[in-house]
Design a protein around this motif. Sequence first.
Motif, PDB file in Angstrom:
ATOM      1  N   VAL A  57       0.827  -1.207   0.000  1.00 47.41           N
ATOM      2  CA  VAL A  57       0.000   0.000   0.000  1.00 47.41           C
ATOM      3  C   VAL A  57       0.865   1.262   0.000  1.00 47.41           C
ATOM      4  CG1 VAL A  57      -0.424   0.393   2.473  1.00 47.41           C
ATOM      5  CG2 VAL A  57      -2.248   0.824   0.823  1.00 47.41           C
ATOM      6  N   MET A  61       2.134   5.882  -2.240  1.00 49.38           N
ATOM      7  CA  MET A  61       2.945   7.062  -1.953  1.00 49.38           C
ATOM      8  C   MET A  61       3.862   7.388  -3.130  1.00 49.38           C
ATOM      9  SD  MET A  61       3.788   5.994   1.993  1.00 49.38           S
ATOM     10  CE  MET A  61       4.837   7.358   2.410  1.00 49.38           C
ATOM     11  N   ALA A  68       3.530   9.921   4.151  1.00 48.11           N
ATOM     12  CA  ALA A  68       2.403   9.287   4.844  1.00 48.11           C
ATOM     13  C   ALA A  68       1.234  10.223   5.111  1.00 48.11           C
ATOM     14  CB  ALA A  68       2.876   8.668   6.160  1.00 48.11           C
ATOM     15  N   PHE A  71      -2.307   9.834   3.490  1.00 49.21           N
ATOM     16  CA  PHE A  71      -3.337   8.894   3.912  1.00 49.21           C
ATOM     17  C   PHE A  71      -4.425   9.570   4.744  1.00 49.21           C
ATOM     18  CE2 PHE A  71       0.079   6.036   2.720  1.00 49.21           C
ATOM     19  CZ  PHE A  71      -0.610   5.059   2.033  1.00 49.21           C
ATOM     20  N   SER A  72      -4.242  10.830   5.121  1.00 52.94           N
ATOM     21  CA  SER A  72      -5.293  11.547   5.838  1.00 52.94           C
ATOM     22  C   SER A  72      -6.429  11.963   4.901  1.00 52.94           C
ATOM     23  CB  SER A  72      -4.723  12.772   6.559  1.00 52.94           C
ATOM     24  OG  SER A  72      -4.278  13.740   5.616  1.00 52.94           O
ATOM     25  N   ILE A  76      -7.869   8.749  -0.456  1.00 61.47           N
ATOM     26  CA  ILE A  76      -6.696   7.873  -0.395  1.00 61.47           C
ATOM     27  C   ILE A  76      -6.936   6.746   0.611  1.00 61.47           C
ATOM     28  CG2 ILE A  76      -4.240   7.726   0.175  1.00 61.47           C
ATOM     29  CD1 ILE A  76      -4.842   9.052  -2.545  1.00 61.47           C
ATOM     30  N   THR A  77      -7.561   7.070   1.725  1.00 62.30           N
ATOM     31  CA  THR A  77      -7.907   6.029   2.697  1.00 62.30           C
ATOM     32  C   THR A  77      -8.799   4.980   2.049  1.00 62.30           C
ATOM     33  OG1 THR A  77      -7.636   7.418   4.656  1.00 62.30           O
ATOM     34  CG2 THR A  77      -9.162   5.574   4.859  1.00 62.30           C
ATOM     35  N   ALA A  80      -6.731   2.918  -0.398  1.00 64.29           N
ATOM     36  CA  ALA A  80      -5.828   2.040   0.340  1.00 64.29           C
ATOM     37  C   ALA A  80      -6.583   0.844   0.915  1.00 64.29           C
ATOM     38  CB  ALA A  80      -5.128   2.821   1.455  1.00 64.29           C
ATOM     39  N   VAL A 107      -4.033   0.832   7.586  1.00 68.34           N
ATOM     40  CA  VAL A 107      -4.347   2.229   7.261  1.00 68.34           C
ATOM     41  C   VAL A 107      -4.273   3.093   8.525  1.00 68.34           C
ATOM     42  CG1 VAL A 107      -6.183   3.786   6.489  1.00 68.34           C
ATOM     43  CG2 VAL A 107      -5.645   1.738   5.170  1.00 68.34           C
ATOM     44  N   PHE A 110      -0.820   4.145   9.143  1.00 65.24           N
ATOM     45  CA  PHE A 110      -0.400   5.299   8.329  1.00 65.24           C
ATOM     46  C   PHE A 110      -1.025   6.589   8.856  1.00 65.24           C
ATOM     47  CE2 PHE A 110       0.824   2.098   5.131  1.00 65.24           C
ATOM     48  CZ  PHE A 110       2.069   2.593   4.784  1.00 65.24           C
ATOM     49  N   HIS A 111      -2.255   6.519   9.369  1.00 63.92           N
ATOM     50  CA  HIS A 111      -2.892   7.711   9.944  1.00 63.92           C
ATOM     51  C   HIS A 111      -2.138   8.194  11.178  1.00 63.92           C
ATOM     52  CE1 HIS A 111      -7.088   6.721   8.065  1.00 63.92           C
ATOM     53  NE2 HIS A 111      -6.257   7.264   7.202  1.00 63.92           N
TER      54      HIS A 111
END
Length: 169
Positions: A57, A61, A68, A71-72, A76-77, A80, A107, A110-111
């Motif tokens: 995943v 990027m 990273a 991913f917010s 994208i979330t 992913a 995920v 990444f958040h």
Amino acid sequence: QREPDASVWLRATPRLTLPDVPQAKRVAEALSGTRCTVELSSDFISLAWRKLLQNAVAGLMVLANRRAGMFSRPDITALALAYLQEGLAVARAEGATLNDSVPQEIVDGFHRAPADLGTSILADRQANRPLEWDIRNGVIQRYGHAQGIPTPISDVLVPLLAAGSEGPG
């Protein structure tokens, strides 16, 4: 995280997980007393597939040329999570025992990560070095096809990562 001078910045404690086999026990003994913790796992296939999904995943990027913090973004979330669900189906077909919660856990990681967190594949792309796309992303597509599992997201991501790595153009 690979740095421009080819050094590596570890943001966590060094840890190596290996299959619980005699050869791995020798590695654990060799690293005993160092700063690197070695863990042996009887279910290494599941751990390896979970790590592969996390690495795969991160290919998003590369395509976005972002760290990273990307991913917010809700879009994208969602992408992913869909990609991770695709990879989860392949991982399970290959013998991994992974919970339905794994995509969300990855995920969420990444958040929680610093917005400036990069990955080795992103550093390679930004330095115009060849990418490890095949072992991170191509494997999901390949195994999925072999198992008869549709991989529509991989079928888009893999050629884009390959072209970004190898060209032409």
